[in-house]
Enzyme design. Sequence first.
Site, mmCIF file in Angstrom:
data_model
loop_
_atom_site.group_PDB
_atom_site.id
_atom_site.type_symbol
_atom_site.label_atom_id
_atom_site.label_comp_id
_atom_site.label_asym_id
_atom_site.label_seq_id
_atom_site.Cartn_x
_atom_site.Cartn_y
_atom_site.Cartn_z
ATOM 1 N N LYS A 69 -5.926 3.863 1.501
ATOM 2 C CA LYS A 69 -6.296 3.226 2.770
ATOM 3 C C LYS A 69 -7.040 4.149 3.741
ATOM 4 O O LYS A 69 -7.884 3.692 4.503
ATOM 5 C CB LYS A 69 -5.040 2.654 3.457
ATOM 6 C CG LYS A 69 -4.505 1.402 2.775
ATOM 7 C CD LYS A 69 -3.225 0.929 3.437
ATOM 8 C CE LYS A 69 -3.366 -0.505 3.877
ATOM 9 N NZ LYS A 69 -2.173 -1.029 4.543
ATOM 10 N N ASP A 106 -4.266 -5.468 9.229
ATOM 11 C CA ASP A 106 -2.795 -5.431 9.288
ATOM 12 C C ASP A 106 -2.281 -5.778 10.686
ATOM 13 O O ASP A 106 -1.302 -6.513 10.842
ATOM 14 C CB ASP A 106 -2.273 -4.040 8.899
ATOM 15 C CG ASP A 106 -2.331 -3.812 7.393
ATOM 16 O OD1 ASP A 106 -2.276 -4.797 6.639
ATOM 17 O OD2 ASP A 106 -2.434 -2.640 6.982
#
Length: 277
Positions: A69, A106
């Site tokens: 990520k 997110d």
Amino acid sequence: MTDKVKLAGVIGQPIAHSRSPHLHGHWLKRYGISGHYIPMEVAQSDLKSVLETLPKMGFQGVNVTLPHKEAVLELADSVTDRAALIGAANTLTFTADGRIQADNTDGVGFLANIQDYVPEWSAKSGPCVVFGAGGASRAIIAALSQAGAPLIRVTNRTRARSDALKDHFGAKIEVVDWVQAGNVLDDASLLVNTTSLGMQGKSALRVPLDGLRPETVVTDIVYTPLETELLRTAKAAGCRTVDGLGMLLHQAAPGFERWFGTAPEVDMDLRKAVLAS
Ligand code: ATR
């Protein structure tokens, strides 16, 4: 004439336990889209070449999970403000001219999940208390901060990690000692657990919730089990609680829309399909 089959997927290592193929698969079927969503195990050493190859193979984009990520930010041609603020991306889109756009959904997924269950709650309503200082915490703090939270109290077992978040996010953050966290709940509008405590097989996040008002919304990013001990205790104290599954579902929606061209719905059918997977 038939539409060209669209391709997307998720890259990470390990990847076998990812729920993303199930939820994107559910949407592809539901909307009758001619496409595939493929889980791909990618080692760190192969990340660059895989990202060069996927667009050439016709992929529209990919989700990114651990451990890539952060690393994908360096390999992207453009990075959204929120991904830059979080310091990580979970959604890559490959443009027609071969560029890689990196985003992080997110935090918006987290807020959309709360919105589903407690629509009257707003980040502006009052202080938020965040347990944990890892990657999920960063995304949630960025979203709360951008949504106008007046104060975000962060508490973490390892103090240095919450101090680092204060350095990164600045004035809105107040670091609270892990053992003192029970003392800062009385004016909280939101309490969120971003640690892995409460997950199946791990011990529970046990916070003395005596100071908590019923107006406080309590949420967990853990979704196995759906009702963690934290949520059970908060419910017993009269608080509204929000489980973590919706965050997983909502963070996936922007990528699906970009790659497959349909804004997907997050509803009970999807929850059931993902839980059954
Ligand atoms: P993620 O990216 O999913 O947030 P992470 O970066 O590994 O994962 O962060 C995990 C979080 O859970 C951290 O806040 C971690 O606390 P530490 O920074 O002290 O490690 C927290 N955590 C994990 N196990 C814990 C435990 N047994 N007690 C308290 N906190 C724990």
